[in-house]
Design an enzyme around this catalytic site. Sequence first.
Site, PDB file in Angstrom:
ATOM      1  N   HIS A 367       0.749  -1.245   0.047  1.00  0.00           N
ATOM      2  CA  HIS A 367       0.060   0.065   0.160  1.00  0.00           C
ATOM      3  C   HIS A 367       0.951   1.256  -0.051  1.00  0.00           C
ATOM      4  CE1 HIS A 367      -4.148  -1.655   0.850  1.00  0.00           C
ATOM      5  NE2 HIS A 367      -3.137  -2.809   1.403  1.00  0.00           N
ATOM      6  N   LYS A 558      -7.832  14.116   4.164  1.00  0.00           N
ATOM      7  CA  LYS A 558      -7.057  12.848   4.398  1.00  0.00           C
ATOM      8  C   LYS A 558      -6.172  13.295   5.438  1.00  0.00           C
ATOM      9  CE  LYS A 558      -5.858  13.828  -0.207  1.00  0.00           C
ATOM     10  NZ  LYS A 558      -6.283  12.598  -0.859  1.00  0.00           N
ATOM     11  N   ARG A 559      -5.285  12.137   5.695  1.00  0.00           N
ATOM     12  CA  ARG A 559      -4.204  12.402   6.373  1.00  0.00           C
ATOM     13  C   ARG A 559      -3.186  13.698   6.044  1.00  0.00           C
ATOM     14  NH1 ARG A 559      -3.250   8.328  10.705  1.00  0.00           N
ATOM     15  NH2 ARG A 559      -1.738   9.720  11.173  1.00  0.00           N
ATOM     16  N   LYS A 564       1.088  14.417   0.241  1.00  0.00           N
ATOM     17  CA  LYS A 564       0.087  14.662  -0.122  1.00  0.00           C
ATOM     18  C   LYS A 564      -0.158  16.143  -0.301  1.00  0.00           C
ATOM     19  CE  LYS A 564      -2.063  11.181   2.930  1.00  0.00           C
ATOM     20  NZ  LYS A 564      -2.754   9.889   1.808  1.00  0.00           N
ATOM     21  N   THR A 666      -8.382   6.725  -1.930  1.00  0.00           N
ATOM     22  CA  THR A 666      -9.661   6.127  -2.052  1.00  0.00           C
ATOM     23  C   THR A 666     -10.857   7.211  -1.742  1.00  0.00           C
ATOM     24  OG1 THR A 666      -9.501   5.387   0.331  1.00  0.00           O
ATOM     25  CG2 THR A 666      -9.219   3.920  -1.386  1.00  0.00           C
ATOM     26  N   LYS A 670     -14.436   8.420  -3.638  1.00  0.00           N
ATOM     27  CA  LYS A 670     -15.693   8.569  -2.722  1.00  0.00           C
ATOM     28  C   LYS A 670     -16.310  10.013  -3.319  1.00  0.00           C
ATOM     29  CE  LYS A 670     -13.866   5.999   0.948  1.00  0.00           C
ATOM     30  NZ  LYS A 670     -12.813   6.024   2.182  1.00  0.00           N
TER      31      LYS A 670
HETATM   32  C1  26V Z   1       2.365   2.186   8.280  1.00  0.00           C
HETATM   33  C2  26V Z   1       2.512   1.982   9.777  1.00  0.00           C
HETATM   34  C3  26V Z   1       3.846   1.763  10.137  1.00  0.00           C
HETATM   35  C4  26V Z   1       3.900   2.341  11.551  1.00  0.00           C
HETATM   36  C5  26V Z   1       2.831   1.832  12.656  1.00  0.00           C
HETATM   37  C6  26V Z   1       1.431   2.224  12.082  1.00  0.00           C
HETATM   38  C7  26V Z   1       1.446   2.158  10.620  1.00  0.00           C
HETATM   39  C8  26V Z   1       0.053   2.086  10.021  1.00  0.00           C
HETATM   40  C9  26V Z   1       0.019   1.935   8.628  1.00  0.00           C
HETATM   41  C10 26V Z   1       1.288   1.925   7.648  1.00  0.00           C
HETATM   42  C11 26V Z   1       1.061   1.906   6.245  1.00  0.00           C
HETATM   43  C12 26V Z   1       0.104   2.845   5.688  1.00  0.00           C
HETATM   44  C13 26V Z   1      -0.003   2.580   4.194  1.00  0.00           C
HETATM   45  C14 26V Z   1      -1.594   3.027   3.784  1.00  0.00           C
HETATM   46  O1  26V Z   1      -2.239   3.353   4.432  1.00  0.00           O
HETATM   47  N1  26V Z   1      -1.338   3.260   2.315  1.00  0.00           N
HETATM   48  C15 26V Z   1      -2.572   3.981   1.830  1.00  0.00           C
HETATM   49  O2  26V Z   1      -3.289   2.571   1.340  1.00  0.00           O
HETATM   50  C16 26V Z   1      -4.610   3.168   0.854  1.00  0.00           C
HETATM   51  C17 26V Z   1      -5.431   1.809   0.246  1.00  0.00           C
HETATM   52  O3  26V Z   1      -4.837   1.222  -0.468  1.00  0.00           O
HETATM   53  C18 26V Z   1      -4.264   3.976  -0.556  1.00  0.00           C
HETATM   54  O4  26V Z   1      -5.450   4.334  -1.030  1.00  0.00           O
HETATM   55  C19 26V Z   1      -3.360   5.139  -0.014  1.00  0.00           C
HETATM   56  O5  26V Z   1      -3.041   5.937  -1.231  1.00  0.00           O
HETATM   57  C20 26V Z   1      -1.998   4.888   0.476  1.00  0.00           C
HETATM   58  O6  26V Z   1      -1.412   5.766   1.271  1.00  0.00           O
END
Ligand code: 26V
Length: 835
Positions: A367, A558-559, A564, A666, A670
């Site tokens: 992701h 978004k975050r 971004k 996503t 939406k």
């Molecule tokens: C990484 C970590 C590492 C530290 C602890 C918490 C944590 C939580 C999440 C992540 C990975 C985040 C990756 C992510 O959210 N990617 C997003 O995924 C979406 C669904 O596929 C996509 O639409 C977004 O573009 C993408 O940024």
Amino acid sequence: MSYQPDLIQEIDSMDVETLKRAMINRLIYSIGKDPLETSHRDWFLALAQVVRDRMTLRWMETMRGYYLGDVKRVYYLSMEFLIGRTLRNSLLNMGFYDEFIQAIEEMGMDLDSIRIMEEEAGLGNGGLGRLAACFLDSLATLHLPGFGYGIRYEYGMFAQSIENGYQIERPDNWLRYGNPWEFARTEVIYRVQFRGHVAAQHDSQGRLCHQWLDTEDVMAMAFDTPIPGHGGQTVNNLRLWAAKATRDFDLKYFNEGNYIKAVDGKNRSENLSKVLYPDDTTEMGRELRLKQEYFFVSASLQDIMIGFESDGGHPVEDLPNEVAIQLNDTHPSIAIPELMRILLDKHGLDWDKAWDITCRTFSYTNHTLQPEALETWPVKLMEALLPRLLLIIYDINQHFLREVSNRHPGDLDLIRRVSLIDEDGGRRVRMAYLAIVGSHKVNGVAKLHSELMKTTIFRDFAQIFPDRFINITNGVTPRRWLNHSNPALSNLITRAIGPTWVDDLSRLKELTPLADDKTFLKEFLEVKHGNKARLAEMVKRRHGVELDPDAMFDTQIKRIHEYKRQLLNVFHIITRYNRLRANPNLDCPKRCVILGGKAAPGYRVAKLIIKLINDVADTINHDPVVADKLKVWFAPNYNVSRAMELIPAVDLSEQISMAGTEASGTGNMKMTINGALTIGTLDGANIEIREEVGEDNIFIFGKTAAEIQELFQRGYNPWDYYYANAELQQVLDMIGNGYFSMDEPLRFRPLFDELLHNGDRYALLADYQSYIQVQEEVDKLYQTPEEWARKAVLNVARSGYFSSDRTIGEYASQIWNVLPVLPTDDVRLPERWND
Ligand code: 26V
């Protein structure tokens, strides 16, 4: 006891009188409240039970159907499920929304005051967690035997408030009043091992056997939540694990008479599932996070294996024919060595057989391409915490590297690059590589992302395993994101083309001819205006902020992340402000710019961006010169519920990440299905949105991923852009010199420095001019509402591809090889049950 169907009272009637009776009885007998003395929360809890009751038998029948059919199942392993509120969703999916509303109204209540008492299940950070929740909805809607596995965090995503313009985090104690949707399975509890040491011995046949001994254990207890699909026939299961202390704890210390220490130790092991990590990049290496990952993986695999073994007596070699396991990013990838451990140490399989089974069972979705978000764990930490798993990872690595070196003899640099162990800068285990090596399919989440995966971060692996890499573009569930959240537009669509679009979103294309129907366009504009007016009213009531529904709602939610580029949005806002100050009669439509999103608590720059947005808003919103042309609002505490309120009211969807950085997005989907026009870069799924809606119906700007790559290769100098564009220079100087922070002129200097002295990693300056130009085109189009509406309607009509039903269909056929199980009568009359 034998099964006696006649004794079961089937709670499935959905007529208004029965519902009313159920509500009041639930209030009295389950919540224990006198109807004369209740709060909205008591009623919410009672009503939720009434709804859950109506899902429960369907849920058992669904589970029974999977069991009796001995069907292949898919397990979706995810550290995050960002579900949001459940009440309205369940009512609509189960199909008794109208009856329910009538019942509560006849009892003198209204849905809105009760439904907002529900705490949202915010068990995720953003896109990845929300995607998992959309997938659960689609799996059940498509009647697929899909099960979610995750962690029942006691504290979900923190609540954000804005104080003096700064983000303040508050803990999200979402379980405080209880969770009416879940069933605690106190008997479904597994032991998860940590620490200890490994003893290797030869058995009687001379084979090497490993035992993991003297471990410190934690128990994982199951909580089940029914997940109804649209139509309510299939109800799947989400199983979340909570950490519980082992009994050993009690015995050891209580017997020593050390009561306080015993309770303290108990607390410490139960801390494991206490809190969701609120960071989606940076700063890995926290021991608790690795513990969380292994905890839920180990419990889930034990549960999966028990299910497999009780199902039809298959030999273990059959596992990949009966079970597919999807890894939602690398977070659960420790499941690969864990399954190997089970097959080797418990089932006594030899290595090759075990490895073949493992690879055919797992698949992995990536992701993110952000290198800092790719998980790696220090070997030292893994050795201390999961010694047996580290040994297995070493063995996997050895087998893999041997294969690579057979195919590419002498290429030592290749070996170093693809090794599961990063030997530079302290040895670390590369979890993404482990996930790739141990899976039969690896997918990205949008076309560009899947391509970049193969050419950048996983280039070597794409060459070693060319057939393994595929793309499956993300989607969103049209139930929650259109049908539930936007009733006005949903009704308009249903009046035009009938109701079937709700579970076949491709039918939206039947709206295409209506894009040239003036009456329809007028109705569409009225719906949008109504949604904006409703949002404005809510914002006024909750925050005292006035939004003008006649203005264009220009929205980026978004975050908060540098990639971004919320800052680029701010550049545009300031540019517009400067132009209006210089020429108050400038001919442009009124804009209301809405931004929202959380910054990770430790992400300094992101938090400063939030403060900047608020300070800029403060300056602009207090300036009478621009009052009827420009307004800026930072929407606090952006979450699933806020998203459901905001998205139906969006005119312009801002998707402006630097090309090549947003894996998919996503929110972009939406907003498209809700009739917004997109202004965006050729990044993530924006590219496919453009392909679907047509390039005349989207505002694309900025450099492509290839151009960005080239820019940085050539040697990007942001100062060139600073000096070449007077308006850009003015904007940057205002930020850097304290125009928006007179009380502390250097407050935003770090942002200025990031951009000009630190190389502008996300090329904001390089894309500025093109962004501003396209914003002018947006203005122009908005001044002819009918033209705008025509394009917006075409966006809706052509957005059917972005349903997560399509996405899940692709996973099912291209990766999992699972088939739908249609509900049948024999699961309802299980004569065979007594056998
Ligand atoms: C990484 C970590 C590492 C530290 C602890 C918490 C944590 C939580 C999440 C992540 C990975 C985040 C990756 C992510 O959210 N990617 C997003 O995924 C979406 C669904 O596929 C996509 O639409 C977004 O573009 C993408 O940024």
